[in-house]
Write an enzyme that holds these catalytic residues in place. Sequence first.
Site, PDB file in Angstrom:
ATOM      1  N   PHE A 184       0.875  -1.092  -0.205  1.00  0.00           N
ATOM      2  CA  PHE A 184      -0.012  -0.017   0.186  1.00  0.00           C
ATOM      3  C   PHE A 184       0.910   1.344   0.054  1.00  0.00           C
ATOM      4  O   PHE A 184       0.448   2.486  -0.545  1.00  0.00           O
ATOM      5  CB  PHE A 184      -0.775   0.325   1.464  1.00  0.00           C
ATOM      6  N   SER A 208      -1.762  -6.191  -7.184  1.00  0.00           N
ATOM      7  CA  SER A 208      -2.157  -4.966  -6.052  1.00  0.00           C
ATOM      8  C   SER A 208      -2.522  -5.625  -4.815  1.00  0.00           C
ATOM      9  O   SER A 208      -3.221  -6.500  -4.691  1.00  0.00           O
ATOM     10  CB  SER A 208      -2.862  -3.760  -6.632  1.00  0.00           C
ATOM     11  N   ASP A 209      -2.335  -4.695  -3.519  1.00  0.00           N
ATOM     12  CA  ASP A 209      -3.117  -5.167  -2.414  1.00  0.00           C
ATOM     13  C   ASP A 209      -4.640  -4.492  -2.772  1.00  0.00           C
ATOM     14  O   ASP A 209      -5.041  -3.806  -3.719  1.00  0.00           O
ATOM     15  CB  ASP A 209      -2.127  -4.321  -1.226  1.00  0.00           C
ATOM     16  N   TYR A 210      -5.237  -4.739  -1.618  1.00  0.00           N
ATOM     17  CA  TYR A 210      -6.690  -4.547  -1.829  1.00  0.00           C
ATOM     18  C   TYR A 210      -6.884  -2.972  -1.964  1.00  0.00           C
ATOM     19  O   TYR A 210      -6.763  -2.308  -1.143  1.00  0.00           O
ATOM     20  CB  TYR A 210      -7.334  -4.819  -0.374  1.00  0.00           C
ATOM     21  N   ASP A 211      -7.720  -2.711  -3.094  1.00  0.00           N
ATOM     22  CA  ASP A 211      -8.183  -1.293  -3.564  1.00  0.00           C
ATOM     23  C   ASP A 211      -6.801  -0.234  -3.702  1.00  0.00           C
ATOM     24  O   ASP A 211      -7.108   0.934  -3.753  1.00  0.00           O
ATOM     25  CB  ASP A 211      -9.141  -0.796  -2.430  1.00  0.00           C
TER      26      ASP A 211
END
Length: 760
Positions: free
Chosen positions: A264, A295-298
């Site tokens: 992130f 990617s990480d979440y969002d």
Amino acid sequence: MTTTLQETVAYYNNLDPETEKRVDALLAQMTLVEKIGQLVQLNPFAPFDPDDYEAKKREAEEAGAPFEYEPRLRDDMEDLLRGGRIGSFLNVMTPKVINHCQRIAVEESRLGIPLLVGADVIHGYRTIFPIPLAEASTWNPDLLERASRVAAEEASAAGVDWIFAPMVDVSRDPRWGRIAEGAGEDPFLGMAMARARVRGFQTTGLTSGRNVAACPKHYVGYGAAEGGRDYNTVDFSERTLRDVYLPPFKAAFESGAGAVMSSFNELGGLPVTANPSILRTILRDEWQWPGVVLSDYDAVRELIPHGVAANLREAARLSILAGLDIEMVSTAYHDHLADLVTAGEVPEALVDEAVRRVLRLKFRLGLFERPYTDESLHDAVILQPAFRELALETARESMVLLQNEDNILPLSPDVRLTVIGPLADNRADMLGCWSLHNHPEDVETVLEGLSAYLPGDTWSYQPGCPIRDDRTDGSGIETDIPAAVAATREADVVLLVLGESADMSGEGHSRTTLGLPGRQQELVDAIAETGKPMVCVLMSGRPLVIPRLAAQVKGLLVAWHAGIRAGRAVADLLFGAANPSGRLTASWPRSEGQIPVYYAHKSTGRPAAESGTRQFAEAFKSVYMDEPNSPLFPFGYGLSYTTFTYANLQIAESMLGPDDTLRVSVTITNSGDRAGAEVVQLYVRDLVACVTRPVRELKGFQKIWLQPGEQRTVSFEVPVRDLGFSGLDMQYTVEPGDFKLWVGPNAVDGLEGAFRVCEA
């Protein structure tokens, strides 16, 4: 049959010609929309509907059937699958749902490309092991490999073929809640644990007949968030990046990890999700790594609040140009990538590169040949007796004995014991901060563990107070400190079971105050006034700041959040059926003001005395006025019920060339009267270099088991090339010069020697 390291590396990270032909042939048939679909990862379920949940629960109760809620799919999900608009799922672990969606993708879409199903299986799927920080405290990579294989067995039986683990972030700040998910403060130890976990997750011969790919995370630097605050800014030198934070990722890739998750955080002003120097220059150009970047979440959408993208379209452009392959959950690629290609802002060749990596992983996993999950397998695989036994073994080895004054431990079965504390009769918090399958009924409590050793009429229990405040913490426990004090009157020993709840560590759970939460310290103070000897079992997801508690108790056992067998493991150690062998992998501070505190610090130009500050006597040195520099408990530290002596340190050659190997041996003797395990640790220091070097660096460790009186010679072989660092030009170098080394039981103590590295 398990795979060898070489086979795993070849399987995922070598470009097999036949696989590449299949990838190229399929890619040539794909439309731009279908290509982008492979780069989209979503959770397929509709938002949680409490009315639907309650209705289905009532139906199950009326039918007398067990209830396990299955959320419904998004209204548009089946059409998206038929159109080839989705390439992977996030955290779907219901075989029936996976097969339903997989059939649509394989049998009803134009090209029949199967879905990749990923999940956060951090320290177990249904058989929950200790949190990873605790697992690392075993200093036993082989044990972690076996535990990771169990996680892969269970997850694979549920239809998962992509595990978002291991977390290999180095962290030197216990305020950061996600320190619970990693191996601690040291890159060398982190490398060993990363290799072990990747091997375990990616082993062959799973009961399901399927394969699983590991996805180490979070690439890179996430563990250095400012202030220990999750998702916060990260800013350190390129040398620190290369010497501290990158090595565990490199080790995971060299062990065959098929994917990586980007972090992130920003790094040097640029979020990693859109950072080409991190995602392209290092991964692709320097390391030539061919795996998938997720990617990480969002995180793609979060480029907007980071302030580097004005909108989702711009976020999509920055991410794909930087080298991000798959976007998790946010829909920038889905909504805007085709337009960006059509407008000439993103070359389609970059999209093709990303899709090629995704297809390659799917082929290598065998998804085209075996897209479906055997729905009858799941219940037969999970929670097998052998898995539960391994969870117990891991829990016992993970726990660290920090104090044992007057040899108060192990306890005698004849002891009159009073158990005090909110975590003694607790199931849910033993599961730790990352248990997607929340089944507290699987857990053994400490009280249940103790009952195996103590007759029911010789001990009592009082919770004393809840974990978090002076009312209740959801457990139903009310504060009643006077009742706890009264219960100690007839006791020989008071056993305190204290610490954090599971939701006080992990993602998004940073803390500024790391002492005992709620009124637990007040509870300890009241018990201490009785004069009864106290032993504390401390459960947490991080190092805590407990100097007052440590001064009050005679015995202190750090049990962490130890999974489904936590209670029995605690009891086995307290009563001596097992001998503590865990060692800390993250230093425990004396106060929050010391943070970050870690063993591999730099000397500075005005170093404190070796043993720490002398306070006012060392004016104008790098010291605190009100605390020693040293931690309360150092890296590598832990006690046993037996004792070990170190002798006869031997360095085979004191003059070494750059292509030579440092060979060191030491004689270890179990000088006590119990069998036990010792973690023998090798540290080195480069005394003079072109850039400053840490005062010690771990370069080897071995965990050995010895019978009373048994003696063993422990040998280390360290290639001189592994003693290097990033030089002035940021290239890896090993400089000639003098080195010190220590072999000992932790990062502070040990036998000392010296050697020299000469010019080639």
